[in-house]
Design an enzyme around this catalytic site. Structure first.
Site, mmCIF file in Angstrom:
data_model
loop_
_atom_site.group_PDB
_atom_site.id
_atom_site.type_symbol
_atom_site.label_atom_id
_atom_site.label_comp_id
_atom_site.label_asym_id
_atom_site.label_seq_id
_atom_site.Cartn_x
_atom_site.Cartn_y
_atom_site.Cartn_z
ATOM 1 N N GLN A 49 0.850 -1.199 0.000
ATOM 2 C CA GLN A 49 0.000 0.000 0.000
ATOM 3 C C GLN A 49 0.885 1.249 0.000
ATOM 4 O O GLN A 49 1.980 1.250 0.567
ATOM 5 C CB GLN A 49 -0.902 0.009 1.230
ATOM 6 C CG GLN A 49 -1.936 -1.105 1.228
ATOM 7 C CD GLN A 49 -2.755 -1.105 2.507
ATOM 8 O OE1 GLN A 49 -3.370 -0.100 2.852
ATOM 9 N NE2 GLN A 49 -2.756 -2.217 3.214
HETATM 10 N N1 LIG Z 1 -7.090 -14.738 -9.733
HETATM 11 C C1 LIG Z 1 -5.976 -14.536 -9.020
HETATM 12 N N2 LIG Z 1 -6.024 -13.873 -7.847
HETATM 13 C C2 LIG Z 1 -4.873 -13.704 -7.169
HETATM 14 C C3 LIG Z 1 -3.631 -14.205 -7.628
HETATM 15 N N3 LIG Z 1 -2.683 -13.861 -6.738
HETATM 16 C C4 LIG Z 1 -3.290 -13.187 -5.762
HETATM 17 N N4 LIG Z 1 -4.608 -13.096 -6.003
HETATM 18 C C5 LIG Z 1 -5.614 -12.415 -5.180
HETATM 19 O O1 LIG Z 1 -5.272 -11.029 -5.152
HETATM 20 C C6 LIG Z 1 -5.565 -10.475 -3.861
HETATM 21 C C7 LIG Z 1 -4.321 -9.848 -3.272
HETATM 22 O O2 LIG Z 1 -3.354 -10.856 -3.024
HETATM 23 P P1 LIG Z 1 -2.185 -10.664 -1.962
HETATM 24 O O3 LIG Z 1 -1.268 -11.806 -2.106
HETATM 25 O O4 LIG Z 1 -2.741 -10.409 -0.613
HETATM 26 O O5 LIG Z 1 -1.531 -9.314 -2.516
HETATM 27 P P2 LIG Z 1 -0.287 -8.511 -1.929
HETATM 28 O O6 LIG Z 1 0.527 -8.112 -3.094
HETATM 29 O O7 LIG Z 1 0.401 -9.302 -0.879
HETATM 30 O O8 LIG Z 1 -0.966 -7.220 -1.331
HETATM 31 P P3 LIG Z 1 -0.453 -6.264 -0.124
HETATM 32 O O9 LIG Z 1 -0.085 -7.154 1.017
HETATM 33 O O10 LIG Z 1 -1.581 -5.352 0.211
HETATM 34 O O11 LIG Z 1 0.727 -5.513 -0.648
HETATM 35 C C8 LIG Z 1 -6.115 -11.629 -3.025
HETATM 36 O O12 LIG Z 1 -7.524 -11.594 -3.096
HETATM 37 C C9 LIG Z 1 -5.584 -12.861 -3.731
HETATM 38 O O13 LIG Z 1 -6.382 -14.005 -3.542
HETATM 39 C C10 LIG Z 1 -3.616 -14.910 -8.884
HETATM 40 O O14 LIG Z 1 -2.605 -15.368 -9.396
HETATM 41 N N5 LIG Z 1 -4.821 -15.031 -9.539
#
Ligand SMILES: Nc1nc2c(ncn2[C@@H]2O[C@H](COP(=O)(O)OP(=O)(O)OP(=O)(O)O)[C@@H](O)[C@H]2O)c(=O)[nH]1
Ligand SMILES: [Mg+2]
Length: 187
Positions: free
Chosen positions: A77
């Site tokens: 974020q």
């Molecule tokens: N369809 C799909 N959804 C995904 C994939 N990878 C992550 N998501 C979804 O995207 C959203 C964010 O995933 P996170 O892994 O929490 O993202 P992040 O980059 O760690 O986000 P922050 O911790 O806020 O920086 C979640 O709802 C996941 O389930 C993917 O390869 N395909």
């Protein structure tokens, strides 16, 4: 005697674990990728507020070396990105994750990535793997499309690559880690 020598060799050839930093905008899928790599399946995530750290051990397929990574997955974020630099020291590899299904944020991702590559002395020696995540979604940009948008071709002095992947299916995640392992072993 052989065992003693092997033991001594392993002491003198000890390498610290490689440090892998997982960066990218919020919602890109960083935490999902980290835990898919570690657990072998998809987990439900919440936005990361601080960071997650995990150890990963993989075998380099080209020489069967066992390689250990200390992985740092930081919150993406906007208000959290200022703290990323606290983690840059001694980073061997940056895994930069892009949500390939969210073109509205490609320009922001590009700006942040270019800043990491040009303005952060502590990351000058790090190799870079960009992951075009969410390839399971029909709307996702292909790795080739994202390569063009992110303009990585101009970083000639850096070891980098870009791959498509999906943390939902696990597609290409092991290949991604193999590329990092091989690139670091060849450094
Ligand atoms: N369809 C799909 N959804 C995904 C994939 N990878 C992550 N998501 C979804 O995207 C959203 C964010 O995933 P996170 O892994 O929490 O993202 P992040 O980059 O760690 O986000 P922050 O911790 O806020 O920086 C979640 O709802 C996941 O389930 C993917 O390869 N395909
Ligand atoms: Mg996260």
């Amino acid at each position: 005697m052989g065992q003693v020598l092997t033991g001594l060799w392993s002491i003198f050839s000890f390498k610290r674990p490689y440090k892998l930093l997982i960066l990218g905008l919020n919602n890109a899928g960083k935490t999902s990728i980290l835990y898919h790599l570690q657990l072998g399946h998809t987990i439900q995530t919440q936005p990361t507020l601080g960071g997650n750290t995990e150890k990963l051990t993989i075998t380099n397929p080209s020489n069967q070396n066992t390689i250990t990574f200390t992985c740092w997955d930081l919150g993406g974020q906007e208000q959290l990105r200022g703290a990323w630099s606290l983690y840059y020291e001694q980073t061997d590899a940056v895994l930069f994750v892009v949500d390939a299904a969210e073109p509205a944020r490609f320009a922001t991702a590009k700006t942040i990535l270019h800043k990491l590559l040009t303005e952060e002395p502590e990351l000058r020696q790090s190799i870079l793997l960009v992951l075009a995540n969410k390839q399971d979604l029909d709307s996702a940009a292909s790795p080739a499309e994202l390569m063009e948008v992110l303009e990585l071709g101009k970083f000639k002095d850096r070891t980098w690559t870009l791959m498509g992947c999906s943390a939902a299916t696990g597609e290409s995640l092991n290949e991604a880690m193999n590329w990092i392992a091989e690139s670091l072993d060849n450094r």
